[in-house]
Design a protein around this motif. Structure first.
Motif, PDB file in Angstrom:
ATOM      1  N   MET A  92       0.848  -1.202   0.000  1.00 59.41           N
ATOM      2  CA  MET A  92       0.000   0.000   0.000  1.00 59.41           C
ATOM      3  C   MET A  92       0.883   1.252   0.000  1.00 59.41           C
ATOM      4  SD  MET A  92      -3.057   0.954   2.635  1.00 59.41           S
ATOM      5  CE  MET A  92      -2.026   1.012   4.099  1.00 59.41           C
ATOM      6  N   LYS A  93       0.678   2.074  -1.020  1.00 60.68           N
ATOM      7  CA  LYS A  93       1.402   3.349  -1.025  1.00 60.68           C
ATOM      8  C   LYS A  93       0.507   4.402  -0.371  1.00 60.68           C
ATOM      9  CE  LYS A  93       4.195   2.432  -5.083  1.00 60.68           C
ATOM     10  NZ  LYS A  93       4.142   2.441  -6.569  1.00 60.68           N
ATOM     11  N   LEU A  94       0.980   4.917   0.765  1.00 54.54           N
ATOM     12  CA  LEU A  94       0.124   5.791   1.578  1.00 54.54           C
ATOM     13  C   LEU A  94      -0.198   7.114   0.874  1.00 54.54           C
ATOM     14  CD1 LEU A  94       1.815   5.197   5.050  1.00 54.54           C
ATOM     15  CD2 LEU A  94      -0.175   4.046   4.061  1.00 54.54           C
ATOM     16  N   ASN A  95       0.710   7.562  -0.010  1.00 50.55           N
ATOM     17  CA  ASN A  95       0.476   8.831  -0.702  1.00 50.55           C
ATOM     18  C   ASN A  95      -0.684   8.743  -1.700  1.00 50.55           C
ATOM     19  OD1 ASN A  95       2.368   7.042  -2.082  1.00 50.55           O
ATOM     20  ND2 ASN A  95       2.407   8.632  -3.676  1.00 50.55           N
ATOM     21  N   GLU A  96      -1.098   7.502  -2.019  1.00 48.84           N
ATOM     22  CA  GLU A  96      -2.183   7.359  -2.989  1.00 48.84           C
ATOM     23  C   GLU A  96      -3.561   7.371  -2.332  1.00 48.84           C
ATOM     24  OE1 GLU A  96      -1.401   3.881  -5.342  1.00 48.84           O
ATOM     25  OE2 GLU A  96       0.477   4.710  -6.142  1.00 48.84           O
ATOM     26  N   LEU A  97      -3.584   7.344  -1.005  1.00 50.63           N
ATOM     27  CA  LEU A  97      -4.875   7.279  -0.312  1.00 50.63           C
ATOM     28  C   LEU A  97      -5.553   8.654  -0.240  1.00 50.63           C
ATOM     29  CD1 LEU A  97      -3.909   4.868   2.628  1.00 50.63           C
ATOM     30  CD2 LEU A  97      -4.766   4.314   0.342  1.00 50.63           C
ATOM     31  N   THR A  98      -6.823   8.601   0.149  1.00 53.48           N
ATOM     32  CA  THR A  98      -7.561   9.855   0.331  1.00 53.48           C
ATOM     33  C   THR A  98      -7.486  10.285   1.794  1.00 53.48           C
ATOM     34  OG1 THR A  98      -9.603   8.699   0.872  1.00 53.48           O
ATOM     35  CG2 THR A  98      -9.198   9.168  -1.467  1.00 53.48           C
ATOM     36  N   ILE A  99      -8.027  11.480   2.066  1.00 50.31           N
ATOM     37  CA  ILE A  99      -8.010  11.968   3.455  1.00 50.31           C
ATOM     38  C   ILE A  99      -8.774  11.006   4.365  1.00 50.31           C
ATOM     39  CG2 ILE A  99      -8.734  13.821   5.025  1.00 50.31           C
ATOM     40  CD1 ILE A  99      -8.462  15.794   2.729  1.00 50.31           C
ATOM     41  N   SER A 100      -9.953  10.585   3.932  1.00 56.83           N
ATOM     42  CA  SER A 100     -10.762   9.741   4.825  1.00 56.83           C
ATOM     43  C   SER A 100     -10.111   8.384   5.062  1.00 56.83           C
ATOM     44  CB  SER A 100     -12.197   9.578   4.309  1.00 56.83           C
ATOM     45  OG  SER A 100     -12.328  10.027   3.004  1.00 56.83           O
ATOM     46  N   GLU A 101      -9.487   7.831   4.009  1.00 57.08           N
ATOM     47  CA  GLU A 101      -8.798   6.545   4.193  1.00 57.08           C
ATOM     48  C   GLU A 101      -7.639   6.682   5.184  1.00 57.08           C
ATOM     49  OE1 GLU A 101      -9.658   4.730  -0.302  1.00 57.08           O
ATOM     50  OE2 GLU A 101      -7.885   5.949   0.084  1.00 57.08           O
ATOM     51  N   LEU A 102      -6.817   7.729   4.974  1.00 63.10           N
ATOM     52  CA  LEU A 102      -5.680   7.940   5.874  1.00 63.10           C
ATOM     53  C   LEU A 102      -6.141   8.193   7.312  1.00 63.10           C
ATOM     54  CD1 LEU A 102      -3.276  10.157   3.745  1.00 63.10           C
ATOM     55  CD2 LEU A 102      -2.788   7.865   4.612  1.00 63.10           C
ATOM     56  N   ARG A 103      -7.228   8.951   7.414  1.00 57.54           N
ATOM     57  CA  ARG A 103      -7.777   9.290   8.740  1.00 57.54           C
ATOM     58  C   ARG A 103      -8.032   8.014   9.542  1.00 57.54           C
ATOM     59  NH1 ARG A 103      -6.712  12.985  10.124  1.00 57.54           N
ATOM     60  NH2 ARG A 103      -5.976  11.775  11.882  1.00 57.54           N
ATOM     61  N   ARG A 104      -8.653   7.034   8.867  1.00 59.10           N
ATOM     62  CA  ARG A 104      -9.005   5.785   9.537  1.00 59.10           C
ATOM     63  C   ARG A 104      -7.737   5.048   9.986  1.00 59.10           C
ATOM     64  NH1 ARG A 104     -12.244   4.115   5.725  1.00 59.10           N
ATOM     65  NH2 ARG A 104     -10.853   2.531   4.864  1.00 59.10           N
ATOM     66  N   PHE A 105      -6.797   4.900   9.034  1.00 55.78           N
ATOM     67  CA  PHE A 105      -5.551   4.182   9.367  1.00 55.78           C
ATOM     68  C   PHE A 105      -4.766   4.887  10.474  1.00 55.78           C
ATOM     69  CE2 PHE A 105      -5.751   2.531   4.819  1.00 55.78           C
ATOM     70  CZ  PHE A 105      -6.186   1.258   5.206  1.00 55.78           C
ATOM     71  N   LEU A 106      -4.721   6.220  10.381  1.00 55.24           N
ATOM     72  CA  LEU A 106      -3.954   6.987  11.372  1.00 55.24           C
ATOM     73  C   LEU A 106      -4.602   6.895  12.751  1.00 55.24           C
ATOM     74  CD1 LEU A 106      -3.148  10.168   9.249  1.00 55.24           C
ATOM     75  CD2 LEU A 106      -1.403   8.688  10.292  1.00 55.24           C
ATOM     76  N   ASP A 107      -5.907   7.073  12.782  1.00 54.73           N
ATOM     77  CA  ASP A 107      -6.595   7.064  14.067  1.00 54.73           C
ATOM     78  C   ASP A 107      -6.566   5.678  14.708  1.00 54.73           C
ATOM     79  OD1 ASP A 107      -7.039   9.719  13.855  1.00 54.73           O
ATOM     80  OD2 ASP A 107      -9.152   9.577  13.265  1.00 54.73           O
ATOM     81  N   ASN A 108      -6.558   4.633  13.857  1.00 55.59           N
ATOM     82  CA  ASN A 108      -6.434   3.260  14.379  1.00 55.59           C
ATOM     83  C   ASN A 108      -4.985   2.909  14.695  1.00 55.59           C
ATOM     84  OD1 ASN A 108      -9.148   2.957  14.043  1.00 55.59           O
ATOM     85  ND2 ASN A 108      -8.985   1.911  12.066  1.00 55.59           N
ATOM     86  N   ARG A 109      -4.099   3.835  14.450  1.00 54.39           N
ATOM     87  CA  ARG A 109      -2.661   3.671  14.692  1.00 54.39           C
ATOM     88  C   ARG A 109      -2.070   2.496  13.906  1.00 54.39           C
ATOM     89  NH1 ARG A 109      -2.760   5.142  21.156  1.00 54.39           N
ATOM     90  NH2 ARG A 109      -4.192   6.877  20.882  1.00 54.39           N
ATOM     91  N   GLU A 110      -2.665   2.272  12.739  1.00 57.37           N
ATOM     92  CA  GLU A 110      -2.101   1.245  11.860  1.00 57.37           C
ATOM     93  C   GLU A 110      -0.903   1.815  11.107  1.00 57.37           C
ATOM     94  OE1 GLU A 110      -5.206  -0.806   9.464  1.00 57.37           O
ATOM     95  OE2 GLU A 110      -6.571   0.061  10.961  1.00 57.37           O
ATOM     96  N   ILE A 111      -0.908   3.132  10.913  1.00 51.67           N
ATOM     97  CA  ILE A 111       0.220   3.801  10.259  1.00 51.67           C
ATOM     98  C   ILE A 111       0.580   5.041  11.065  1.00 51.67           C
ATOM     99  CG2 ILE A 111      -0.306   3.000   7.919  1.00 51.67           C
ATOM    100  CD1 ILE A 111      -1.596   5.792   7.467  1.00 51.67           C
ATOM    101  N   LYS A 112       1.803   5.539  10.778  1.00 51.97           N
ATOM    102  CA  LYS A 112       2.248   6.750  11.448  1.00 51.97           C
ATOM    103  C   LYS A 112       2.329   7.891  10.432  1.00 51.97           C
ATOM    104  CE  LYS A 112       5.220   4.845  15.033  1.00 51.97           C
ATOM    105  NZ  LYS A 112       6.609   4.833  15.505  1.00 51.97           N
ATOM    106  N   PRO A 113       2.127   9.126  10.909  1.00 51.32           N
ATOM    107  CA  PRO A 113       2.243  10.267   9.995  1.00 51.32           C
ATOM    108  C   PRO A 113       3.587  10.291   9.255  1.00 51.32           C
ATOM    109  CG  PRO A 113       1.340  10.978  12.096  1.00 51.32           C
ATOM    110  CD  PRO A 113       1.720   9.543  12.264  1.00 51.32           C
ATOM    111  N   GLN A 114       4.668   9.913   9.936  1.00 50.55           N
ATOM    112  CA  GLN A 114       5.987   9.922   9.280  1.00 50.55           C
ATOM    113  C   GLN A 114       6.012   8.980   8.084  1.00 50.55           C
ATOM    114  OE1 GLN A 114       5.492   9.815  12.505  1.00 50.55           O
ATOM    115  NE2 GLN A 114       7.042  11.003  13.650  1.00 50.55           N
ATOM    116  N   TYR A 126       7.271  11.858  -0.088  1.00 52.00           N
ATOM    117  CA  TYR A 126       8.528  12.359  -0.670  1.00 52.00           C
ATOM    118  C   TYR A 126       9.227  11.332  -1.548  1.00 52.00           C
ATOM    119  CZ  TYR A 126       7.848  16.677   1.812  1.00 52.00           C
ATOM    120  OH  TYR A 126       7.331  17.865   2.230  1.00 52.00           O
ATOM    121  N   LYS A 127       8.930  10.058  -1.310  1.00 50.39           N
ATOM    122  CA  LYS A 127       9.415   9.027  -2.239  1.00 50.39           C
ATOM    123  C   LYS A 127       8.810   9.307  -3.629  1.00 50.39           C
ATOM    124  CE  LYS A 127       9.733   5.194   0.312  1.00 50.39           C
ATOM    125  NZ  LYS A 127       8.998   4.022   0.857  1.00 50.39           N
ATOM    126  N   ARG A 128       7.523   9.590  -3.609  1.00 48.04           N
ATOM    127  CA  ARG A 128       6.828   9.873  -4.865  1.00 48.04           C
ATOM    128  C   ARG A 128       7.334  11.181  -5.487  1.00 48.04           C
ATOM    129  NH1 ARG A 128       4.167   7.707  -9.164  1.00 48.04           N
ATOM    130  NH2 ARG A 128       2.448   9.039  -9.858  1.00 48.04           N
TER     131      ARG A 128
END
Lengths: 488, 484
Positions: free
Chosen positions: B1-23, B30-32
């Motif tokens: 999963m490339k995190l830069n390709e997600l939408t705000i709502s998708e990222l929101r869910r992953f971030l709030d569930n602590r499945e991913i980190k903002p970093q 920046y890879k992209r």
């Protein structure tokens, strides 16, 4: 009809001047008109600035409601109609002291229109029409010092709220212009909207001047005279300009439309730019501000809170306090003076006596130190109580002058000074009689001369007695006793 | 999963569930950026250092359960919005070194919601243009076809979103500058009602027309972004002191019985065949969802471009007077004051900016004001009335966003009039002050995206969101990605 320019040299009697004044008044708001920066005068350059008044990219003006209130207050006092709907416009021109490259001003729809001011010239009352009053922001200042090939810009003044008060071309002589300026200044100071200081630039005056043959209806071509930066130059600049225009016409030339600068050093005006060089300001409505809506309720609130203006006060001083016009004119010339006066009268001072003391003794002391009534160490109540001491015979009018000076120097009450210095008037007839007898005994020659009819010597005896009593003897009693004794 | 390709709502869910980190999101961004930026060139300034600092803050907030709408979401900002101590150039040489000592209201609000600034995006100098070719620094290319322009003036923001160099972006729209590049780049772009979003800190082009809005990958992200930036601001007197609804509430509402106006003036000769076909198909789609298409007329449409180029240039000529070399930005040497002004502005401004300053100065000049500026204001009122009348009968108006898909780099650069006509369908909306969105509605046979424009009543962004979301959910255009 109007005599204004008769003294202007040869041919002057044939012409009359037509003058209209544009007066810029800095408003006494605490903060600038479109941002929260302080308006204080005289601070270090560029210390009272922010991104808004520096004209940085992307910032927006927010109107200071107090400035609108001050303009409305002025409009009401000058008998104007207050526009229920007015708006700002941009006046575009390039200059380093104008950070945005445009000045936010008012153009098509000013806040006030159609008022008048009454002036008195040579005993006649005359109405000078007010075309309009509009609000705008002041520019900064370019400072040329250090001798380099560059200048500095101080933007502390940029954004200070101004009112431009534009008169009708109703003024016919430099004297009328000066009276108008005086009247305007007094009114603005009464209203608390401007401190009226021409030297510091918080009140500025540009004049549109033309001449025409007496009896002609049409106006002549006008010149605008700028840079009249002191009160005393208003008359001077106009007199020169009128004289100049008459000379041009008398010599067969024509006055041209132009802007001229007054030079206070030489008392003359010289051309700054011609009509062809005049700026095209490209006015258009300011899109960053919404129109100003002044509702009737708000206007009425401002109206109700208006202070009593000089004309009304003068009237009251004459009719209620029985003051002569001359006294009243003097006392209303400054609101603070009038208030001081009223306070002293309310504290029990006899109206004419208070006026006399203020006009003579108090003003002399203040003027000696270049102070104004605001700095006066004597309070109105203190003067009133000192006058009581004269009235009830505790001190003589003569002693009172010394007492008053002491009051001024020390701020002490008259009663205390009188007690401390033992200045209480001697009204004990036996004590005075003793002194009178002594003086008569010491001066037999003079007694003989007075008895022979040399009445002038009475003054000599009074003087000797006052000297002996250190001025404390009641003068009336001294006179009476002397006459009685010398007639024996 | 490339995190830069997600939408705000998708990222929101992953971030709030602590499945991913903002970093990690920032890493992928920046890879992209490193991979595609040489070709696309969306950014003027890349704020990598700031982004990682903001990511650390976001992580902290999430750990403390203090995450809010944009915590940890990478957003790009058009380089005409002031960011404190970060270069803000407007793509102009005259501001090549300008770091504002203050923050715009929109970015302040993004900050309050925890966003991560990825960079400041390219634009036509001072937002004057329709292709981003007028940038004073470099051009930006369309991620769908690098030989094409991304549109403009918010071309950098639209390209960055389309190329997944950020998750969402802010643009500004004076005559179509959000919607047209969104259409060209196959993303969603919303111009809110004039007064909905504070302009404080947006470097002014035409003050009575400028409005900031979001550019996103889908409609619901646009609603989230508008929720963040909308609302009265005491620093902007023209921002409306009215309540802001929760725009996300409009998403998913039925459009059965919704009346959609189809203005006949927008289906004219010169419009690209494929654009017309796909817009007509989109209208059919809306009809199939229960909406009722009604043909309407906006009779003064033909005057919009001319009116716009009088009014916008007039305001611009005044707004750009402050760039005089005295206080900040570029200062050229001159032998005296006037010469310094002239040299600075000659060197600092590009050709299009100079053209518009001259046009506007002319239109405001004494003797011409009545014929141009004043007349323009009168026509503007008529255009506004056209919309008022039509909105008595319909809920939204649907049109193509642009008469053509993205054109080729250089194709219109030499012909300003052709370039101006590229905004023919978007300009009226700014003159009337109403809101409008552009959403993807198809692809040409050359695989270039096209946009559907949906306009609404003043302060009725909700009807726009409702319609746009219903259409988007029944199509898959918004899911396509350019192959870079």
């Amino acid at each position: 009809m109007k005599s204004g320019v008769r003294s202007q040299g040869s041919g002057a009697g044939k012409y009359e001047a037509v003058i209209g004044l544009e007066v810029h008044a800095q408003m006494l708001t605490d903060t600038k008109i479109f941002c929260g920066c302080s308006t204080k005068f005289g601070s270090e350059p560029n210390t009272q600035t922010c991104p808004v008044c520096i004209g940085m990219p992307g910032v927006l003006p927010v109107l200071n409601r107090k400035a609108v209130e001050f303009a409305v207050r002025t409009g009401l006092a000058l008998n104007c109609k207050i526009s229920p709907y007015s708006r700002f416009a941009r006046k575009n021109y390039f200059y380093p002291d104008l950070p945005k490259g445009y000045q936010i001003s008012q153009y098509e729809l000013p806040i006030c229109e159609g008022g008048y001011v009454e002036i008195v010239v040579d005993g006649d009352v005359k109405k000078i029409g007010i075309t309009r009053i509009h609000m705008e922001e002041d520019a900064g200042k370019n400072i040329h010092e250090g001798g380099g090939s560059y200048s500095f810009v101080d933007l502390n003044r940029a954004g200070v709220p101004l009112m431009e008060i534009v008169s009708e071309p109703d003024i016919r002589s430099p004297k009328e212009a000066a009276e108008y300026m005086k009247k305007l200044r007094t009114s603005l100071r009464y209203l608390g909207v401007c401190d009226g200081n021409m030297e510091q630039g918080s009140l500025r005056c540009d004049a549109n001047v033309s001449i025409r043959p007496v009896g002609q209806k049409e106006y002549g071509i006008r010149a605008e005279v700028k840079n009249i930066n002191s009160f005393k130059f208003v008359e001077k600049a106009l007199e020169y300009e009128i004289k100049r225009q008459i000379k041009v016409v008398e010599e067969g030339g024509r006055v041209i439309q132009e802007t001229r600068l007054f030079d206070s050093a030489t008392g003359t005006t010289h051309s700054m730019r011609s009509k062809e060089e005049a700026h095209d300001y490209r006015y258009f409505p300011e899109p960053d501000l919404v129109p100003i809506k002044a509702d009737a309720k708000w206007i009425n609130e401002i109206k109700d809170a208006l202070p009593e203006l000089p004309d009304a006060k003068r009237e009251m001083f004459v009719s209620e306090y029985g003051l002569p016009e001359y006294d009243a004119d003097f006392l209303v010339s400054e609101r603070s003076l009038a208030i001081w006066y009223e306070d002293a009268v309310k504290a029990g001072g006899q109206p004419k006596a208070v006026s006399n003391w203020m006009m003579v003794e108090l003003m002399k002391l203040l003027n000696d130190e270049n102070k104004t009534i605001e700095d006066c160490p004597v309070k109105p109540l203190q003067l009133a109580r000192m006058l009581k001491l004269i009235d009830n015979g505790t001190i003589s009018g003569k002693i009172a002058k010394t007492v008053f000076e002491d009051m001024y120097r020390t701020g002490k009450d008259a009663e205390i000074i009188v007690r401390e210095k033992g200045l209480i008037q001697i009204s004990d007839s036996s004590e005075i009689e003793k002194t009178v007898d002594e003086v008569i005994a010491k001066n037999p020659k003079e007694v003989e001369r007075i008895k022979a009819g040399d009445e002038k010597l009475l003054g000599f005896f009074v003087g000797q007695i006052m000297k002996a009593t250190k001025g404390k003897a009641n003068p009336q009693m001294v006179n009476d006793l002397l006459k009685k004794k010398l007639q024996q | 999963m490339k995190l830069n390709e997600l939408t705000i709502s998708e990222l929101r869910r992953f971030l709030d569930n602590r499945e991913i980190k903002p970093q990690e999101v920032v890493d992928d961004i920046y890879k992209r950026v490193d991979g595609v930026e040489d070709n696309v060139r969306s950014f003027i300034t890349i704020t990598k250092k700031e982004a990682y600092e903001m990511a650390a803050d976001a992580e902290q907030a999430i750990l403390e359960n203090k995450g809010s709408l944009l915590t940890g979401i990478p957003v790009a900002v058009k380089d005409n919005m002031c960011t404190k101590d970060i270069l803000t150039t407007c793509a102009s040489k005259i501001l090549h070194n300008f770091k504002p000592p203050y923050e715009s209201t929109v970015t302040t609000r993004l900050k309050e919601q925890g966003y991560i600034l990825t960079g400041k995006t390219n634009l036509d100098e001072f937002a004057m243009g329709s292709s981003t070719e007028n940038s004073g620094f470099h051009i930006t290319r369309n991620p769908w076809d690098l030989d094409c322009v991304p549109g403009g003036s918010s071309g950098g923001s639209a390209a960055a979103v389309a190329a997944d160099e950020c998750v969402a972006a802010l643009g500004s729209d004076t005559g179509g500058s959000i919607r047209q590049p969104a259409a060209f780049c196959g993303v969603v772009g919303l111009k809110p009602t004039y007064g909905r979003v504070s302009r404080y800190g947006l470097v002014a082009f035409a003050s009575s027309l400028d409005q900031i809005g979001p550019i996103t990958k889908n409609v619901s992200d646009a609603a989230i972004m508008l929720n963040v930036i909308a609302g009265h601001d005491p620093l902007d007197s023209t921002s409306a002191p009215i309540n802001v609804p929760d725009f996300a509430q409009a998403l998913g509402q039925e459009i059965k019985g919704l009346k959609i106006g189809i203005p006949k003036e927008y289906f004219i000769e010169g419009i690209d065949r494929e654009v017309e076909d796909f817009v007509r198909l989109a209208i059919k789609k809306l009809e199939s969802l229960g909406a009722i298409p009604i043909e309407v007329s906006l009779p003064h449409t033909g005057y919009a471009v001319a009116t716009y180029y009088i009014l916008a240039t007039s305001e611009a000529s005044s707004n750009l007077a402050r760039y005089d070399g005295v206080k900040y930005g570029l200062r050229a040497n001159g032998k005296d004051l006037l010469d310094m002004y002239m040299q600075t502005r000659s060197e600092g401004f590009g050709a299009e900016v100079k053209r518009r300053i001259m046009l506007g100065t002319y239109a405001l000049s004494s003797g011409y004001y009545d014929a141009y500026y004043k007349k323009g204001q009168q026509v503007r009122t008529l255009i506004k009335q056209d919309f008022d009348n039509v909105f008595n009968d319909v809920d939204v108006i649907v049109t193509p966003t642009s008469p053509t898909p993205a054109f080729r780099v250089g194709e219109k650069a030499a012909d300003p009039l052709q370039m101006y006509l590229s905004d023919i369908f978007t300009i009226s909306v700014n003159l009337a002050g109403i809101p409008a969105i552009s959403i993807p509605c198809g692809f040409t046979k050359d695989n270039l995206p096209m946009g559907l424009q949906i306009m609404g009543r003043h302060f009725d962004e909700e009807s726009i969101f409702k319609t746009a979301y219903a259409y988007e959910q029944s199509t898959e255009w918004h899911l396509r990605r350019p192959s870079l």
